[in-house]
Design a protein around this motif. Sequence first.
Motif, PDB file in Angstrom:
ATOM      1  N   ARG A 265       6.697  -2.149  -9.110  1.00  0.00           N
ATOM      2  CA  ARG A 265       5.561  -1.618  -7.484  1.00  0.00           C
ATOM      3  C   ARG A 265       4.391  -0.346  -8.738  1.00  0.00           C
ATOM      4  O   ARG A 265       3.239  -0.609  -8.782  1.00  0.00           O
ATOM      5  N   HIS A 266       5.569   0.218  -9.171  1.00  0.00           N
ATOM      6  CA  HIS A 266       4.475   1.376  -9.773  1.00  0.00           C
ATOM      7  C   HIS A 266       5.118   1.302 -10.978  1.00  0.00           C
ATOM      8  O   HIS A 266       4.609   3.245 -11.565  1.00  0.00           O
ATOM      9  N   SER A 267       5.073   0.363 -11.592  1.00  0.00           N
ATOM     10  CA  SER A 267       5.193   0.359 -13.474  1.00  0.00           C
ATOM     11  C   SER A 267       6.360   1.198 -13.964  1.00  0.00           C
ATOM     12  O   SER A 267       5.791   1.678 -15.024  1.00  0.00           O
ATOM     13  N   GLU A 268       7.278   1.583 -13.547  1.00  0.00           N
ATOM     14  CA  GLU A 268       8.357   2.458 -14.006  1.00  0.00           C
ATOM     15  C   GLU A 268       9.354   1.535 -13.859  1.00  0.00           C
ATOM     16  O   GLU A 268       9.778   1.119 -12.452  1.00  0.00           O
ATOM     17  N   ASN A 269      10.475   2.259 -14.723  1.00  0.00           N
ATOM     18  CA  ASN A 269      12.038   1.777 -14.805  1.00  0.00           C
ATOM     19  C   ASN A 269      12.646   3.176 -14.251  1.00  0.00           C
ATOM     20  O   ASN A 269      13.016   3.246 -14.080  1.00  0.00           O
TER      21      ASN A 269
ATOM     22  N   LYS B 259       1.201  -1.554  -0.341  1.00  0.00           N
ATOM     23  CA  LYS B 259       0.097   0.151  -0.485  1.00  0.00           C
ATOM     24  C   LYS B 259       0.266   1.404  -0.599  1.00  0.00           C
ATOM     25  O   LYS B 259       0.785   2.478   0.306  1.00  0.00           O
ATOM     26  N   GLU B 260       2.148   1.217  -0.345  1.00  0.00           N
ATOM     27  CA  GLU B 260       2.877   2.494  -0.263  1.00  0.00           C
ATOM     28  C   GLU B 260       3.108   3.553  -1.435  1.00  0.00           C
ATOM     29  O   GLU B 260       1.955   3.180  -2.353  1.00  0.00           O
ATOM     30  N   PRO B 261       2.690   4.357  -1.131  1.00  0.00           N
ATOM     31  CA  PRO B 261       2.287   5.645  -1.877  1.00  0.00           C
ATOM     32  C   PRO B 261       3.733   5.360  -2.962  1.00  0.00           C
ATOM     33  O   PRO B 261       5.024   5.196  -2.831  1.00  0.00           O
ATOM     34  N   ARG B 262       3.770   6.068  -4.326  1.00  0.00           N
ATOM     35  CA  ARG B 262       4.435   6.187  -5.152  1.00  0.00           C
ATOM     36  C   ARG B 262       5.589   8.018  -4.727  1.00  0.00           C
ATOM     37  O   ARG B 262       4.451   8.651  -4.642  1.00  0.00           O
ATOM     38  N   TYR B 263       6.363   7.868  -4.710  1.00  0.00           N
ATOM     39  CA  TYR B 263       7.100   8.618  -4.001  1.00  0.00           C
ATOM     40  C   TYR B 263       7.996   9.558  -6.087  1.00  0.00           C
ATOM     41  O   TYR B 263       8.384   8.324  -6.669  1.00  0.00           O
ATOM     42  N   LEU B 264       8.148  10.843  -5.929  1.00  0.00           N
ATOM     43  CA  LEU B 264       8.737  11.223  -7.458  1.00  0.00           C
ATOM     44  C   LEU B 264      10.037  11.104  -7.239  1.00  0.00           C
ATOM     45  O   LEU B 264      10.916  10.605  -8.171  1.00  0.00           O
TER      46      LEU B 264
END
Length: 179
Positions: A156-160, A85-90
């Motif tokens: 988890r956040h679908s980014e490389n 449930k962790e948020p994505r950090y920029l």
Amino acid sequence: MASTVKVWDSPVRLFHWSLAGSVALCWLTADELQSLHEVAGYAAAGLIGLRLALGMAGTRYARFSQFIRSPKRTLHYAGEVLRHKEPRYLGHNPLGAAMVVLLLSMVGGVALTGWMQTTDAYWGVEWVEETHEVLAQLLLGAIALHVAGVIHASLRHSENLSLAMITGRKRAPASGDVL
């Protein structure tokens, strides 16, 4: 294609990959090419100095004040990760920030004990040599955790995230992301 934003500036990215290369070169030359090992170690030490300067006076996402969180907040985030449930950090997430501090400290300690071995006062002193070797081995474990964390967060956040450390760009923030 989703829009992206610049997060990691050139000095941060250059630091990151240069430090990775210096540490790899130190590891590869540890027992065979002492002069190259020392040059790579001094390069790593200089890079740590650069990162400390960037952490104090660099761009927004390079600054330690932007991403280093309290132990309580970091542990809370670790719990969120375990519950998926962790948020994505920029920028760096709290665990990533803790890893930055750990890796900087460990590389600094390895560099310091390596340099100490070249001085008259500590040349041949067993505890200095052993500390250098133990820290270097622990550093390899920390690097493995770092890579695992990057892979986990990327999935988890679908980014490389590795690509982001090359291009400097990440997916633009969405609702719920931490800036």
